[in-house]
Design a protein around this motif. Structure first.
Motif, PDB file in Angstrom:
ATOM      1  N   VAL A  66       0.833  -1.207   0.000  1.00 38.54           N
ATOM      2  CA  VAL A  66       0.000   0.000   0.000  1.00 38.54           C
ATOM      3  C   VAL A  66       0.866   1.254   0.000  1.00 38.54           C
ATOM      4  O   VAL A  66       0.644   2.185  -0.793  1.00 38.54           O
ATOM      5  CB  VAL A  66      -0.958   0.003   1.212  1.00 38.54           C
ATOM      6  N   TRP A  79       0.927   3.943  -2.963  1.00 38.88           N
ATOM      7  CA  TRP A  79       0.295   5.223  -2.618  1.00 38.88           C
ATOM      8  C   TRP A  79       1.353   6.071  -1.911  1.00 38.88           C
ATOM      9  O   TRP A  79       1.496   6.047  -0.701  1.00 38.88           O
ATOM     10  CB  TRP A  79      -0.894   4.969  -1.716  1.00 38.88           C
ATOM     11  N   LYS A 100      -9.684   5.261   4.165  1.00 38.00           N
ATOM     12  CA  LYS A 100      -9.177   4.909   2.845  1.00 38.00           C
ATOM     13  C   LYS A 100      -7.908   4.055   2.954  1.00 38.00           C
ATOM     14  O   LYS A 100      -7.693   3.119   2.171  1.00 38.00           O
ATOM     15  CB  LYS A 100      -8.887   6.160   2.024  1.00 38.00           C
ATOM     16  N   GLU A 106      -8.991   0.582   4.037  1.00 43.12           N
ATOM     17  CA  GLU A 106      -9.623  -0.087   2.894  1.00 43.12           C
ATOM     18  C   GLU A 106      -8.565  -0.646   1.947  1.00 43.12           C
ATOM     19  O   GLU A 106      -8.698  -1.765   1.431  1.00 43.12           O
ATOM     20  CB  GLU A 106     -10.533   0.890   2.141  1.00 43.12           C
ATOM     21  N   ALA A 107      -7.518   0.126   1.691  1.00 39.85           N
ATOM     22  CA  ALA A 107      -6.446  -0.324   0.802  1.00 39.85           C
ATOM     23  C   ALA A 107      -5.716  -1.519   1.397  1.00 39.85           C
ATOM     24  O   ALA A 107      -5.385  -2.486   0.683  1.00 39.85           O
ATOM     25  CB  ALA A 107      -5.483   0.824   0.530  1.00 39.85           C
ATOM     26  N   ALA A 135      -7.835  -4.544   0.982  1.00 32.01           N
ATOM     27  CA  ALA A 135      -7.816  -5.011  -0.405  1.00 32.01           C
ATOM     28  C   ALA A 135      -6.550  -5.828  -0.675  1.00 32.01           C
ATOM     29  O   ALA A 135      -6.608  -6.903  -1.303  1.00 32.01           O
ATOM     30  CB  ALA A 135      -7.898  -3.826  -1.361  1.00 32.01           C
ATOM     31  N   GLU A 136      -5.417  -5.359  -0.197  1.00 31.15           N
ATOM     32  CA  GLU A 136      -4.163  -6.098  -0.383  1.00 31.15           C
ATOM     33  C   GLU A 136      -4.210  -7.442   0.335  1.00 31.15           C
ATOM     34  O   GLU A 136      -3.757  -8.465  -0.195  1.00 31.15           O
ATOM     35  CB  GLU A 136      -2.982  -5.266   0.127  1.00 31.15           C
ATOM     36  N   ARG A 171      -7.497  -8.106  -3.647  1.00 36.36           N
ATOM     37  CA  ARG A 171      -8.397  -7.335  -4.491  1.00 36.36           C
ATOM     38  C   ARG A 171      -7.684  -6.116  -5.064  1.00 36.36           C
ATOM     39  O   ARG A 171      -6.750  -5.582  -4.460  1.00 36.36           O
ATOM     40  CB  ARG A 171      -9.622  -6.865  -3.702  1.00 36.36           C
ATOM     41  N   GLU A 172      -8.144  -5.668  -6.210  1.00 37.01           N
ATOM     42  CA  GLU A 172      -7.643  -4.419  -6.783  1.00 37.01           C
ATOM     43  C   GLU A 172      -8.227  -3.239  -6.005  1.00 37.01           C
ATOM     44  O   GLU A 172      -9.323  -3.320  -5.441  1.00 37.01           O
ATOM     45  CB  GLU A 172      -8.043  -4.307  -8.251  1.00 37.01           C
ATOM     46  N   TRP A 173      -7.495  -2.144  -5.970  1.00 40.48           N
ATOM     47  CA  TRP A 173      -8.008  -0.921  -5.342  1.00 40.48           C
ATOM     48  C   TRP A 173      -7.497   0.274  -6.136  1.00 40.48           C
ATOM     49  O   TRP A 173      -6.525   0.169  -6.883  1.00 40.48           O
ATOM     50  CB  TRP A 173      -7.598  -0.826  -3.872  1.00 40.48           C
ATOM     51  N   ASP A 174      -8.208   1.374  -6.014  1.00 37.95           N
ATOM     52  CA  ASP A 174      -7.866   2.570  -6.781  1.00 37.95           C
ATOM     53  C   ASP A 174      -6.673   3.274  -6.148  1.00 37.95           C
ATOM     54  O   ASP A 174      -6.788   3.879  -5.071  1.00 37.95           O
ATOM     55  CB  ASP A 174      -9.065   3.530  -6.853  1.00 37.95           C
TER      56      ASP A 174
END
Length: 489
Positions: free
Chosen positions: A46, A50, A168, A171-172, A175-176, A180-183
């Motif tokens: 992450v 990011w 956020k 959430e990321a 997802a990892e 899962r994919e994340w924006d």
């Protein structure tokens, strides 16, 4: 070590700067022992993707002012550059040393050190001095043959993160952990970049409709946001919320696990009463019902009828910003002011029904035109920049009840069971703390943390004096009994 290049420099806003001397800490108590290696890999992914999260806090003197910025690395990172902090420890005492299991309706809060490593900075100044990452996770393991538990703490500088950005990040991470994919937000350009929110607010100060109101900010009614409280106001706040509250009246932190049925009983009862009175518009929110309920309860035995009390409830102002550019409404950093709640006397608070108080709170938030609310945002931004002492408190209040409702962020509802030693291990409770270098916190605080995914209970995190927590305990038990015996009204 020299900072890796290229990098971007992002200035903090006035709202960020107000929180420069504190960090925020979110805690989860979960079943099982968390796989810290899996979590480490997710955090690495992450923060590598990011890059805002891999930034460091830096400051510089410009004239008499100290300018704070985020220094965001944009290129390849050396192995010695930490993009996050993950620490672990094993408790030398059982969980029952702190709280009962199963957790009761009203229980002592876990101490912050369970969720926070001692070396983690307590403010932005320490973050810069220690060259410390923005994202800090600490795990405390409670080993038990029958009921192992992990306390997960997520600490971050409050000058960078509000509940929106914090959710956020989690959430990321989730997802990892689940593949899962994340924006992933795009990389900013190298060099100095603007703070679009602060630039927009500064430019708005010259608008004729805003400028005239800023000449008399206390005339913008109902009052909301940050105002100049002066030295006398600061001392009054310090006396009541620290000296009198903590030292004289033994204030403590407690967790209330309000069952879903009890919450429904309160909310449905209020809405039914208002409907009978023809006051069902606007529809009162469950958050305002909870705030009114706790507020009335802790003042139910107050003996000063003329005393003025106020709720300082923090709410996001992102929806008040223009839709273009879209980045304004998705601004990641501190974007909240206090809701425009009225100043009430103790006699009014005690004499009016719970339904009436809750309706007053909701109406105050929803009936005020957006233009007036935006004036509060601009006025607050300017007050933080120019006032000797600005605070999110009503200057005419004798006592403040501070509320933060982050239930909409749903940060409490994340599923840590995916990396627990107990398959589908549940989150048993959630905790929230503001930490400072001094270790001093204000009393009269309510955090509405959100719902537990396992049973829908609402988690209320309170910091109250001994007398007031006893009043609230009795009221919680009373409402739970009534809800259990009700027909589900």
């Amino acid at each position: 070590m020299s900072f890796p290049e290229p990098f971007a420099l992002y200035p903090l806003s006035n709202f960020d700067l107000y929180n420069i001397r504190s960090i925020f800490l979110t805690g989860w108590l979960v079943e099982g022992i968390i796989d810290h290696q899996a979590l480490r890999l997710a955090l690495a992914n992450v923060t590598q993707k990011w890059r805002l999260l891999a930034a460091r806090m830096v400051s510089s003197k410009e004239g008499k002012n100290t300018i704070w910025r985020l220094k965001i690395p944009l290129g390849d990172l050396p192995d010695v550059y930490s993009t996050f902090s993950l620490t672990t420890s094993t408790s030398d005492v059982p969980l029952s040393h702190y709280i009962p299991e199963p957790i009761s309706l009203v229980s002592p809060s876990l101490p912050p050190h369970v969720f926070l490593h001692p070396d983690t900075p307590r403010n932005s100044i320490q973050h810069e001095k220690k060259n410390h990452p923005l994202v800090s996770i600490h795990l405390t393991f409670f080993q038990s043959e029958n009921a192992p538990r992990t306390a997960i703490g997520f600490a971050r500088p409050h000058s960078v993160f509000d509940a929106f950005l914090a959710s956020k990040v989690i959430e990321a991470v989730m997802a990892e952990l689940n593949g899962r994919e994340w924006d992933v937000p795009p990389l900013p350009p190298p060099g100095p970049i603007p703070n679009e929110l602060q630039d927009y607010l500064d430019a708005s100060e010259t608008r004729p409709d805003i400028a005239s109101a800023l000449e008399r900010p206390l005339d913008i009614q109902p009052l909301s946001g940050y105002t100049e409280i002066g030295i006398s106001g600061a001392f009054r706040t310090l006396f009541y919320h620290v000296i009198k509250g903590i030292w004289w009246n033994e204030a403590s932190r407690y967790i209330i696990l309000l069952p879903k049925k009890a919450l429904d009983y309160l909310v449905n009862g209020v809405r039914s009463e208002l409907a009978r009175e023809g006051k069902d518009t606007p529809r009162v929110s469950s958050g305002d019902v909870l705030i009114a309920w706790v507020w009335k309860t802790i003042h139910s035995t107050e003996t000063s009828p003329d005393k003025k009390v106020h709720v300082s409830n923090f709410a996001s102002f992102r929806n008040l910003l223009p839709p273009n550019p879209p980045s304004l409404r998705t601004h990641l950093h501190n974007s909240f002011i206090t809701a425009p709640y009225p100043l009430l006397s103790i006699s009014t608070l005690q004499s009016q029904s719970l339904a009436t108080i809750a309706h007053t709170l909701t109406s105050s938030r929803q009936s005020t035109p957006d233009s007036i609310k935006f004036q509060h945002v601009v006025s607050s931004s300017r007050a933080i920049r120019t006032a000797k002492i600005a605070a999110p408190f009503h200057p005419h209040a004798d006592e403040i009840f501070s509320v933060s409702n982050v239930s909409n962020s749903r940060i409490l509802e994340v599923d840590w069971g995916c990396i627990s030693s107990i398959k589908n291990g549940k989150t048993l409770c959630g905790y929230r703390y503001i930490q400072t270098a001094t270790g001093v916190n204000f009393v009269n605080v309510l955090f509405i943390s959100g719902r537990l995914p396992k049973d829908g209970s609402i988690v209320l995190d309170v910091y109250l004096t001994k007398d007031r927590i006893n009043l609230l305990r009795e009221e919680v038990e009373r409402v739970v009994r009534l809800a259990e015996n009700s027909d589900g009204r």
